[in-house]
Design an enzyme around this catalytic site. Sequence first.
Site, PDB file in Angstrom:
ATOM      1  N   ASP A 249      46.109  -2.466  -9.842  1.00  0.00           N
ATOM      2  CA  ASP A 249      45.253  -1.281  -9.966  1.00  0.00           C
ATOM      3  C   ASP A 249      46.013  -0.045  -9.483  1.00  0.00           C
ATOM      4  O   ASP A 249      46.476   0.001  -8.344  1.00  0.00           O
ATOM      5  CB  ASP A 249      43.974  -1.480  -9.149  1.00  0.00           C
ATOM      6  CG  ASP A 249      42.859  -0.545  -9.591  1.00  0.00           C
ATOM      7  OD1 ASP A 249      43.133   0.644  -9.837  1.00  0.00           O
ATOM      8  OD2 ASP A 249      41.716  -1.008  -9.696  1.00  0.00           O
TER       9      ASP A 249
ATOM     10  N   SER B 121      39.260   2.772 -13.482  1.00  0.00           N
ATOM     11  CA  SER B 121      39.448   1.327 -13.688  1.00  0.00           C
ATOM     12  C   SER B 121      38.370   0.730 -14.570  1.00  0.00           C
ATOM     13  O   SER B 121      38.566  -0.353 -15.125  1.00  0.00           O
ATOM     14  CB  SER B 121      39.446   0.597 -12.345  1.00  0.00           C
ATOM     15  OG  SER B 121      40.496   1.052 -11.547  1.00  0.00           O
TER      16      SER B 121
ATOM     17  N   THR C  93      37.573  -3.771 -12.067  1.00  0.00           N
ATOM     18  CA  THR C  93      38.510  -4.641 -12.792  1.00  0.00           C
ATOM     19  C   THR C  93      37.978  -6.072 -12.958  1.00  0.00           C
ATOM     20  O   THR C  93      37.935  -6.579 -14.082  1.00  0.00           O
ATOM     21  CB  THR C  93      39.893  -4.624 -12.116  1.00  0.00           C
ATOM     22  OG1 THR C  93      40.347  -3.273 -12.099  1.00  0.00           O
ATOM     23  CG2 THR C  93      40.890  -5.507 -12.829  1.00  0.00           C
TER      24      THR C  93
ATOM     25  N   ASP D  33      45.792   0.991  -5.674  1.00  0.00           N
ATOM     26  CA  ASP D  33      44.970   2.178  -6.002  1.00  0.00           C
ATOM     27  C   ASP D  33      44.284   2.747  -4.762  1.00  0.00           C
ATOM     28  O   ASP D  33      44.333   3.946  -4.508  1.00  0.00           O
ATOM     29  CB  ASP D  33      43.926   1.767  -7.044  1.00  0.00           C
ATOM     30  CG  ASP D  33      42.790   2.772  -7.184  1.00  0.00           C
ATOM     31  OD1 ASP D  33      42.959   3.740  -7.933  1.00  0.00           O
ATOM     32  OD2 ASP D  33      41.747   2.584  -6.533  1.00  0.00           O
TER      33      ASP D  33
ATOM     34  N   HIS E 272      44.751   6.427  -3.048  1.00  0.00           N
ATOM     35  CA  HIS E 272      43.664   7.402  -2.871  1.00  0.00           C
ATOM     36  C   HIS E 272      43.691   8.019  -1.465  1.00  0.00           C
ATOM     37  O   HIS E 272      43.392   9.193  -1.302  1.00  0.00           O
ATOM     38  CB  HIS E 272      42.301   6.734  -3.076  1.00  0.00           C
ATOM     39  CG  HIS E 272      41.880   6.594  -4.518  1.00  0.00           C
ATOM     40  ND1 HIS E 272      41.730   7.671  -5.360  1.00  0.00           N
ATOM     41  CD2 HIS E 272      41.564   5.496  -5.258  1.00  0.00           C
ATOM     42  CE1 HIS E 272      41.346   7.239  -6.566  1.00  0.00           C
ATOM     43  NE2 HIS E 272      41.242   5.926  -6.532  1.00  0.00           N
TER      44      HIS E 272
ATOM     45  N   HIS F 238      45.610   2.180 -14.715  1.00  0.00           N
ATOM     46  CA  HIS F 238      45.840   3.624 -14.852  1.00  0.00           C
ATOM     47  C   HIS F 238      46.911   4.010 -13.844  1.00  0.00           C
ATOM     48  O   HIS F 238      47.152   3.291 -12.871  1.00  0.00           O
ATOM     49  CB  HIS F 238      44.554   4.410 -14.578  1.00  0.00           C
ATOM     50  CG  HIS F 238      43.937   4.074 -13.237  1.00  0.00           C
ATOM     51  ND1 HIS F 238      44.468   4.521 -12.052  1.00  0.00           N
ATOM     52  CD2 HIS F 238      42.883   3.292 -12.909  1.00  0.00           C
ATOM     53  CE1 HIS F 238      43.751   4.036 -11.043  1.00  0.00           C
ATOM     54  NE2 HIS F 238      42.787   3.277 -11.536  1.00  0.00           N
TER      55      HIS F 238
HETATM   56 ZN   LIG Z   1      41.086   4.524  -8.069  1.00  0.00          ZN
END
Ligand SMILES: [Zn+2]
Length: 445
Positions: free
Chosen positions: A48, A99, A153, A318, A322, A361
């Site tokens: 992710d 996601s 996901t 991910d 962040h 992504h």
């Molecule tokens: Zn994210």
Amino acid sequence: MRYSRALTAVSVVLGAVFIRAQNTDRVSAVRDAAIGGTARNILLFIGDGMGDAEITLARYYAVGAAGRLALDTLPMTGAYTTYAVEEHDPSLPNYVPDSASTGTAWATGHKTSNGRISTSARDDRDLPTILEIAQQRGYLTGDVTTAELTDATPAVLAAHVARRACQGPADMAACPQDRKSAGGPGSIAEQEIAHNVDVLMGGGAARFEQAMKDGRTPIQNAAKNGYEVIRDAAGLERAKRGRKLLGLFAKGNMTTEWSGEEARPYPSNVGSPQRCTEDHRPAGEPALAQMTTTALALLDRPGAGPGFFLQVEGASIDKQDHVADPCGQIGETIAFDRAIKIGIDYAKAHPGTLLVVTADHAHTSQIVGRATETDHPTGSISELLTIDRAPLTVSYGTNLYHRSQDHTGTQLRIAAMGPQAAGVVGVIDQTDLFQLMLRALEPRR
Ligand SMILES: [Zn+2]
């Protein structure tokens, strides 16, 4: 001069021996990939937020500039585009996806808008997923993550809801039409259990403990429907072939493997690069590699069907991007790579396994030059000391300091081995991954 030339000659000879050993393997792997055909098993690894910068950061930090990760060794590599579409007008692209929309793309072959879980933009139709198709064809299935099992996901494979926030029975405010009382399929947690996925492992226990309308919880439903429910790493020993497994190892997301100092605006830690702390995960939570080993042991059941489909997500690359935590992010990438290594070893020992490694992504982190008083990124930065004993500066600049750093819209790496793997070469779209896996599931002739 003569001395250094001799050294160069030696390293060329050593290099040649090393390269030849690698090439022997790759030629047969490339041949397998080019032949295509039906896969006995599909092993899909989703990192992710794992863009090229996240992969390169982890590689430079942990194995050095000239090192290679397990995911770097796959014989076929290409790139894919990840854009979503707009809810109000699905003919318009949204270049920065999440996601949920990207998961819907690889799981169903359809573009949708951000936040949707395997449902279409605007008209909210349920879109059949690759896991559902595999099940219909008799394959065993597994869905494994380090996030909550109800996160986007894992959800896109075994649930259909209008909004990704509708994770547990008490989280349905954004999805009135999906409520059971409205004739809908219920929350993501309820749907995942109802889908009878053979192996479900991750975090998010709190979602499965929320009461449904009848007062029961999804976890109770799971036990009633024949799942062995386990709550810690020791419980993995109770997992038995032939019995469905629900492993919930944390209330929310599972703990990150590594920890360290967050990135901060200049001067941050410039001049005193950090090394990460590598033993952050509590013993009661299994590593992603351990979950992958267990999932493969449970799903590898010759005679129980044509084979299996297993998705393994490294989710917190991910989440650490962040929050601009480079050590957290790199540790999750390395943990994901260890799980991929388990998968590659399995695929090598079991020809006919299609193994794909990609991301959903792209994300924020960038490798940048050394920051100085007069020249430095405007966002947050951190200096790391790599295994090469060299400083590596990472920057997070897609939002203000202490705001959630944003996803980015660049294309991603997709790499593969096994039947149909040649389909990843070139520049493809995320929805093509669904078609590629579908071809691999075609009944054998
Ligand atoms: Zn994210």
